[in-house]
Design a protein around this motif. Structure first.
Motif, PDB file in Angstrom:
ATOM      1  N   UNK A 115      16.995  39.118  48.735  1.00 10.67           N
ATOM      2  CA  UNK A 115      17.531  40.556  48.029  1.00 10.67           C
ATOM      3  C   UNK A 115      18.823  40.921  48.624  1.00 10.67           C
ATOM      4  N   UNK A 116      18.966  40.735  49.784  1.00  6.41           N
ATOM      5  CA  UNK A 116      20.327  41.310  50.434  1.00  6.41           C
ATOM      6  C   UNK A 116      21.509  40.463  49.956  1.00  6.41           C
ATOM      7  N   UNK A 117      21.368  38.898  49.776  1.00  5.72           N
ATOM      8  CA  UNK A 117      22.231  38.256  49.290  1.00  5.72           C
ATOM      9  C   UNK A 117      22.665  38.792  47.814  1.00  5.72           C
ATOM     10  N   UNK A 118      21.456  38.898  46.865  1.00  2.00           N
ATOM     11  CA  UNK A 118      21.758  39.302  45.536  1.00  2.00           C
ATOM     12  C   UNK A 118      22.459  40.512  45.451  1.00  2.00           C
ATOM     13  N   UNK A 119      22.112  41.478  46.294  1.00  2.00           N
ATOM     14  CA  UNK A 119      22.917  42.910  46.399  1.00  2.00           C
ATOM     15  C   UNK A 119      24.564  42.579  46.710  1.00  2.00           C
ATOM     16  N   UNK A 120      24.820  41.713  47.748  1.00  2.00           N
ATOM     17  CA  UNK A 120      26.563  41.570  47.938  1.00  2.00           C
ATOM     18  C   UNK A 120      26.947  40.819  47.020  1.00  2.00           C
ATOM     19  N   UNK A 121      26.313  39.924  46.404  1.00  2.00           N
ATOM     20  CA  UNK A 121      26.709  39.101  45.181  1.00  2.00           C
ATOM     21  C   UNK A 121      27.072  39.894  44.181  1.00  2.00           C
ATOM     22  N   UNK A 122      26.186  41.042  43.814  1.00  2.41           N
ATOM     23  CA  UNK A 122      26.352  41.872  42.652  1.00  2.41           C
ATOM     24  C   UNK A 122      27.561  42.668  42.991  1.00  2.41           C
ATOM     25  N   UNK A 123      27.384  43.314  43.974  1.00  5.65           N
ATOM     26  CA  UNK A 123      28.858  44.153  44.312  1.00  5.65           C
ATOM     27  C   UNK A 123      30.212  43.357  44.384  1.00  5.65           C
ATOM     28  N   UNK A 124      30.138  42.101  44.700  1.00  2.00           N
ATOM     29  CA  UNK A 124      31.254  41.206  44.619  1.00  2.00           C
ATOM     30  C   UNK A 124      31.937  41.099  43.142  1.00  2.00           C
ATOM     31  N   UNK A 125      31.008  40.833  42.381  1.00  2.51           N
ATOM     32  CA  UNK A 125      31.276  40.600  40.975  1.00  2.51           C
ATOM     33  C   UNK A 125      31.576  41.966  40.233  1.00  2.51           C
ATOM     34  N   UNK A 126      30.988  43.008  40.796  1.00  4.19           N
ATOM     35  CA  UNK A 126      31.280  44.380  40.113  1.00  4.19           C
ATOM     36  C   UNK A 126      32.790  44.577  40.716  1.00  4.19           C
ATOM     37  N   UNK A 127      33.096  44.545  41.804  1.00  3.21           N
ATOM     38  CA  UNK A 127      34.426  44.946  42.504  1.00  3.21           C
ATOM     39  C   UNK A 127      35.429  43.748  41.833  1.00  3.21           C
ATOM     40  N   UNK A 128      35.177  42.602  41.692  1.00  6.22           N
ATOM     41  CA  UNK A 128      35.852  41.648  41.131  1.00  6.22           C
ATOM     42  C   UNK A 128      36.270  42.116  39.583  1.00  6.22           C
ATOM     43  N   UNK A 129      35.282  42.358  38.854  1.00  9.31           N
ATOM     44  CA  UNK A 129      35.506  42.758  37.443  1.00  9.31           C
ATOM     45  C   UNK A 129      36.477  44.217  37.302  1.00  9.31           C
ATOM     46  N   UNK A 130      36.135  45.070  38.172  1.00 11.78           N
ATOM     47  CA  UNK A 130      36.943  46.276  38.288  1.00 11.78           C
ATOM     48  C   UNK A 130      38.337  45.930  38.504  1.00 11.78           C
ATOM     49  N   UNK A 131      38.740  45.077  39.351  1.00 12.75           N
ATOM     50  CA  UNK A 131      40.020  44.669  39.705  1.00 12.75           C
ATOM     51  C   UNK A 131      40.760  43.994  38.327  1.00 12.75           C
ATOM     52  N   UNK A 132      40.113  43.009  37.830  1.00  8.99           N
ATOM     53  CA  UNK A 132      40.778  42.413  36.759  1.00  8.99           C
ATOM     54  C   UNK A 132      40.915  43.087  35.359  1.00  8.99           C
ATOM     55  N   UNK A 133      39.688  44.046  35.123  1.00  8.37           N
ATOM     56  CA  UNK A 133      40.146  44.891  34.054  1.00  8.37           C
ATOM     57  C   UNK A 133      41.012  45.959  34.290  1.00  8.37           C
ATOM     58  N   UNK A 134      40.949  46.314  35.545  1.00  7.96           N
ATOM     59  CA  UNK A 134      41.806  47.605  35.790  1.00  7.96           C
ATOM     60  C   UNK A 134      43.326  47.180  35.689  1.00  7.96           C
ATOM     61  N   UNK A 135      43.698  46.000  36.045  1.00  3.52           N
ATOM     62  CA  UNK A 135      44.969  45.519  36.209  1.00  3.52           C
ATOM     63  C   UNK A 135      45.387  45.251  34.929  1.00  3.52           C
ATOM     64  N   UNK A 136      44.662  44.648  34.076  1.00  8.14           N
ATOM     65  CA  UNK A 136      44.828  44.424  32.772  1.00  8.14           C
ATOM     66  C   UNK A 136      44.840  45.616  31.889  1.00  8.14           C
ATOM     67  N   UNK A 137      44.226  46.569  31.964  1.00  3.90           N
ATOM     68  CA  UNK A 137      44.494  47.950  31.302  1.00  3.90           C
ATOM     69  C   UNK A 137      45.736  48.449  31.764  1.00  3.90           C
ATOM     70  N   UNK A 138      46.123  48.491  32.743  1.00  3.37           N
ATOM     71  CA  UNK A 138      47.382  49.063  33.323  1.00  3.37           C
ATOM     72  C   UNK A 138      48.761  48.458  32.539  1.00  3.37           C
ATOM     73  N   UNK A 139      48.473  47.114  32.546  1.00  4.16           N
ATOM     74  CA  UNK A 139      49.824  46.398  31.834  1.00  4.16           C
ATOM     75  C   UNK A 139      49.765  46.583  30.342  1.00  4.16           C
ATOM     76  N   UNK A 140      48.483  46.862  29.696  1.00  2.00           N
ATOM     77  CA  UNK A 140      48.548  46.975  28.391  1.00  2.00           C
ATOM     78  C   UNK A 140      48.736  48.452  28.018  1.00  2.00           C
ATOM     79  N   UNK A 141      48.308  49.250  28.830  1.00  2.00           N
ATOM     80  CA  UNK A 141      48.613  50.701  28.664  1.00  2.00           C
ATOM     81  C   UNK A 141      50.308  51.072  28.671  1.00  2.00           C
ATOM     82  N   UNK A 142      50.844  50.239  29.759  1.00  2.00           N
ATOM     83  CA  UNK A 142      52.385  50.559  30.041  1.00  2.00           C
ATOM     84  C   UNK A 142      53.098  50.091  28.517  1.00  2.00           C
ATOM     85  N   UNK A 143      52.591  48.787  28.008  1.00  2.00           N
ATOM     86  CA  UNK A 143      53.235  48.446  26.715  1.00  2.00           C
ATOM     87  C   UNK A 143      53.092  49.579  25.595  1.00  2.00           C
TER      88      UNK A 143
END
Length: 339
Positions: A11-39
């Motif tokens: 259960x603990x492993x699943x929790x940290x794996x979930x947090x990792x993928x959520x944070x990774x998704x936030x990073x990828x989507x956020x950086x992409x959004x900044x560049x798209x919005x700048x354009x």
């Protein structure tokens, strides 16, 4: 013994794996959004001087996505396996509980986008680096939470890094005072939004999708007077590419990015905490700065890069100090219960 521990460990492993993928998704989507919005805001191809209108349109797209997802999940449950909750944005109780958060949401995305319009993507990180400082100030004002000496030192480091960054950026042609001011206001709004998100999530039973829908639905309305007051109606009506298909396709892509960033931002706050979200945003922005300087072929001075590192180190140090202090409080409370 192995069988007894397997469940909690898994259960603990699943929790940290979930947090990792959520944070990774936030990073990828956020950086992409900044560049798209700048354009979208001041790129060489779009050239539309209507930042609030673009932001409003992104809220419209997000609202439409949420409404469509809810409708399809109810009408065709076998084709859409996800169970989207029923939404009642016009209900009096919903407006009363969610509108304060939506006001902060509108303020946050508008000031952030205005900051991005006037400053370079590379400086966007430092320009919005005072969120932690506002967290400390607002925690004291609303919660009467006093900070330790170590926390204050970390805040001083962040402020000094911000000041040095502004000083170094002012020596370049890309510096914008109004953009920096919008960045400071955006930092304040982000801090308030993080706090209000934690308070509002229980009302929607922790449904991130539903909260994203409400925020964007109300923001579509809240943005209208801002667009009129700013004079952007005239800019949009006289825009030379207003009837071009490629323009609206670009706007829709920006809207989809806006939907995704709103969703993953709320999700990251939900699975971590407002403080962790802010720290994650700071670290993400550091990577974003490196990408931006490479993408736009910008050459920065040593002190400019040093200011970024000072802000980053100060932010991470503050997070570590707060983590240690919270752990100590938990141990003290546990020991007092034993006594």
């Amino acid at each position: 013994m192995y069988t007894l521990l397997e469940g909690p460990k898994e259960s603990l492993v699943k929790k940290y794996v979930r947090i990792f993928f959520v944070v990774a998704a936030y990073w990828i989507i956020s950086i992409t959004t900044v560049f798209v919005n700048k354009e979208l805001f001041n790129g060489q191809h779009v050239k539309l001087n209507a930042t609030l209108f673009v932001t409003w349109f992104q809220c419209v797209v997000t609202t439409c996505i949420c409404m469509t997802g809810t409708f399809l999940s109810r009408r065709f449950p076998k084709l859409v396996p996800l169970n989207f909750p029923e939404a009642y944005p016009l209900r009096k109780e919903t407006i009363k509980n969610v509108i304060p958060l939506s006001i902060m949401f509108t303020m946050m995305i508008s000031t952030n986008n205005l900051c991005l319009r006037y400053v370079s993507v590379a400086f966007y990180y430092v320009g919005r680096s005072l969120t932690t400082i506002f967290n400390v100030i607002l925690s004291y004002i609303f919660l009467k939470e006093k900070q330790s000496f170590k926390s204050i030192i970390c805040c001083a480091v962040i402020i000094s890094g911000f000041y040095l960054g502004v000083d170094q950026e002012s020596l370049t042609d890309t510096f914008s005072l109004i953009g920096t001011i919008f960045g400071i206001i955006g930092s304040f709004a982000l801090s308030m939004y993080s706090i209000y998100t934690k308070k509002t999530l229980p009302f929607v039973n922790g449904e991130v999708w539903l909260l994203s829908y409400y925020n964007n639905f109300y923001s579509v309305i809240l943005f209208l007077p801002l667009i009129v007051i700013s004079g952007e109606v005239h800019e949009v009506l006289n825009y030379e590419h207003i009837g071009k298909l490629w323009f609206w396709m670009t706007m829709i892509i920006g809207g989809i990015c806006g939907f995704l960033i709103g969703y993953v931002t709320t999700l990251q706050i939900k699975v971590t905490s407002p403080l962790t979200h802010n720290i994650s945003g700071t670290a993400k922005a550091c990577a974003q700065t490196i990408l931006a300087t490479s993408w736009f072929n910008e050459i920065k001075s040593f002190l400019w890069w040093f200011s970024n590192m000072v802000v980053l180190v100060g932010s991470f140090a503050y997070a570590r100090v707060k983590q240690v202090e919270m752990a100590q409080r938990h141990r003290d409370a546990h020991n007092s219960q034993k006594l």
